[in-house]
Write an enzyme that holds these catalytic residues in place. Structure first.
Site, PDB file in Angstrom:
ATOM      1  N   MET A  17      -6.873   6.575  -2.859  1.00  0.00           N
ATOM      2  CA  MET A  17      -7.329   6.062  -1.984  1.00  0.00           C
ATOM      3  C   MET A  17      -7.217   5.165  -1.256  1.00  0.00           C
ATOM      4  SD  MET A  17     -10.950   5.089  -3.446  1.00  0.00           S
ATOM      5  CE  MET A  17     -11.584   3.894  -3.002  1.00  0.00           C
ATOM      6  N   CYS A  18      -7.748   5.388   0.114  1.00  0.00           N
ATOM      7  CA  CYS A  18      -6.693   4.687   1.352  1.00  0.00           C
ATOM      8  C   CYS A  18      -7.542   3.587   2.338  1.00  0.00           C
ATOM      9  CB  CYS A  18      -6.156   5.800   2.769  1.00  0.00           C
ATOM     10  SG  CYS A  18      -5.943   7.700   1.738  1.00  0.00           S
ATOM     11  N   ARG A  19      -7.006   3.207   2.590  1.00  0.00           N
ATOM     12  CA  ARG A  19      -7.515   2.245   3.930  1.00  0.00           C
ATOM     13  C   ARG A  19      -7.571   2.269   5.185  1.00  0.00           C
ATOM     14  NH1 ARG A  19     -10.596  -0.859   0.436  1.00  0.00           N
ATOM     15  NH2 ARG A  19     -10.697   1.767   0.469  1.00  0.00           N
TER      16      ARG A  19
END
Lengths: 263, 263, 263, 263
Positions: free
Chosen positions: C1-3
């Site tokens: 999961m990235c931002r």
């Protein structure tokens, strides 16, 4: 065009091949003499066999001559069998995943040369990589693809035949969708016991390949160009597949072309 | 010996100087012709003035020719005043902090050359950096030290005099504790309004320095070697301090030596 | 999961979104609150539209919080439309080629989420990339594959439909050869004029997606989590496709599933 | 605040300490529990003693958890004495030269903690480094300065006294020009035969320091926090200087303060 060096014999510090000689691989990284590209500063790598079945692998994207980690590693680590490579990119990005050698299990592979028009059929080439090996496809180079295709062709059981078949398949693609010169290559690879090397081209300009036994080291260096000027090195003729073992060298013809026809 | 290029005039894309010309800085990074070292692959940097008083700074340790970030940045960013540099290390590590240009506030500085025997008196040289400027000492190069010492000598108010005094102090150290040749240098620096350049050596071998006005760009390039073969470039004589402003070029004698004597 | 965070509106310095806000993207890189992984230190990237049709692209593998180049670039460059991303690898290597955003021509794309069991069918997924687009396949991420497949599905002419079809094809592969959860994603992409964003999942756990108009900036931020605590952000419901243009926001249902069935 | 681990005993693969344990150093790099900073992603390093008097040194600026070179190296290399470190920068740049351990000849040193207000008196601190050692000053950290000052104070002949004197001198500078807390530190260092460790603070908040003998490995680990939950580790009290040798552990009081007074 890249430069590479490999060694098999009594354990020596990696630096004996990688950085010490007058025309060592690191020296070649900024002044190759028998390569079209004198500068090989687009990354480097070294794979060495030690106590474990799988080799160690150290790759980075700096010029080899300026990497203190490489200097320290090669000064500390001894190995009876290792492969080292300095890269001059022929187009693909400077990234660790595009640096040689490539490792799958106990096998390691490095390559110098080109497959004509590869960018035009990279997708077809990658389709030749069997599913079980596909997770090992980390980069975008023709070299890594050749290695994985050769593994799929049975490199473990028939090193020469598998590399011939893999080369033939890429050569066919180059003839079909690529451009001449279709294949120009030297490659070195190993299963941790035997060291293999090949010299091959579809034209008259196969990259150079040499080897030399050192009484002092009790081992043999196999290289893309000699490590010392004035030394006597054995030049391997084009179309040759070499197997280097404790008891010497076996040189056989390397003939992917005939297979290419029937492919 | 490194290679560098600077520009002042109507805003142009950085690539107009950095990568586009036939003998652009990036081209020089792997094939400099007037430098002792043909390969400048130990990092690069570009500082450009934009909407803010402080310049932008982009430095990395890859060879300039293979950095996609540099390619993209120079294709996107326009500036009326910028400095770009490719580095060939003379010993200090390949690290971003050792890459040129160096920036302090609105001032930026880059350098090509050497101070004889610097490693032997680096500590003395760093002692010449005033306390308030010392936090800006990030790396270990003579170039960064020269810049910070010059700032301490009053670069803001008297660019020529301050650089003469700073050069004289390092030259004195080299004569005292170092080795000949004591100083060989070209440098370019700016406060965001004026572009300065200097060519100087304590012997007959001052590195080259050129500049050229482009009617097409309505701007002037100042370089360590010409960006295009066959173009007519003005060569700056040794012992010169150049100030490039909108209304033209002022060239004055650069004479740190006399100061060195009394130092 | 990235931002990730994107912006469209009056030109602002990139730092207005990337580093300045209290919970800026860089702040999120070491302390994300609405992501399963608090640390997003496996590289970053920013793509910005400027004077040219193609966007600028700056990507590197350092943690975003410690990269001085990123800090300087975002402080200097102004843009009316840009996308920025910090990465937490879900397996693929930390390499610039695996960093978002991805750029093809005037299109740029970034993604957060996962396609269930992707490693098991990466080869099949890459086969969905049309030949003409294959040279743009530089890395090994599912995100880049999704982008290229969507381009092949006609992203240029039918952004929503093409991304639905591309998502559906990967979702089908995940159902066939992968694992649940099959798709969880937010993505943002642009042609340089419009900014698109999507929020979608095959289960109840779609990653968050927010947007907010700033009167002060005269622009809109679209983000994976709010940039400031206490601000009022509009949350986009799962299964939504958003088009952000000067005259406001259009939100339509995003329904790759029905297509997946017929696939 | 950084995290570190060292080992002395029967040769083991570096990974036995660096990556294998449940709360290994690499695990701590993204989830330290007893450190103020949970994330230590600003570089790492490992120094190991092998066949040569000088240790090997491998340092890089990536987060330790994502570096394949580190993984491979620690899986291949065995050593009877090594030091490993993951860094959380307290201000100085992320650069290999600022990564621990530091090596001079056969000595290696790593550090966790801070010297209060160091940036305000770095120049004074560097002046305490004797000329002959100054060429080893590569970075800008207080840690490297402490090591070099201690070498100048006679670390080779009197490890405890030299480090007390060096610490006292920096503590004095902090009291004079810096800020409280003046010193908080743990450090580990070695000459290739003995492993030393220290825990010290000028206030009540000395960083933690533990060690544990492993019957299985026939060796001792010395760490900034335990490598496994539930294991029984010996905690070293503040103000302690530890010497780890084959025949066991010697713990003496570490008292730079009295010296600081007379300094």
């Amino acid at each position: 065009m890249c430069r590479w060096a490999a060694y098999t014999g009594e354990p020596v510090f990696l630096e004996e091949i990688v950085s010490r000689p007058g025309h060592s691989l690191i020296h070649q990284s900024h002044g190759a003499t028998q390569s079209k590209t004198a500068i090989n500063a687009d990354g480097f790598g070294v794979a060495w066999y030690g106590e474990r079945e799988e080799p160690g692998l150290f790759r980075d994207i700096l010029p080899a001559w300026s990497d203190p980690n490489l200097r320290s590693l090669t000064a500390q680590v001894k190995s009876p069998l290792f492969l080292a490579h300095v890269r001059a990119s022929t187009g693909t990005a400077t990234s660790r995943n595009n640096c040689h050698p490539f490792v799958v299990g106990n096998w390691t592979f490095m390559h110098n040369g080109q497959i004509g028009g590869y960018d035009g059929f990279r997708r077809d080439a990658e389709m030749l990589i069997p599913d079980p090996l596909y997770p090992h496809r980390k980069g975008a180079t023709d070299s890594e693809a050749l290695f994985l295709i050769a593994l799929g062709e049975g490199l473990r059981d028939d090193a020469k035949g598998a590399l011939e078949r893999a080369t033939a398949r890429l050569e066919s693609l180059s003839r079909l969708k690529g451009a001449a010169p279709h294949v120009r290559m030297t490659a070195a690879f190993s299963d941790g016991k035997r060291l293999f090397a090949v010299r091959y081209a579809t034209d008259e300009n196969a990259p150079t390949l040499y080897h030399r036994w050192s009484e002092m080291r009790r081992g043999r260096a196999v290289v893309s160009e000699p490590l010392e000027a004035g030394e006597c090195w054995d030049s391997v003729p084009p179309g040759s597949f070499c197997t280097f073992e404790a008891d010497g060298v076996t040189i056989e013809p390397f003939e992917p072309r005939c297979l290419a026809r029937v492919a």
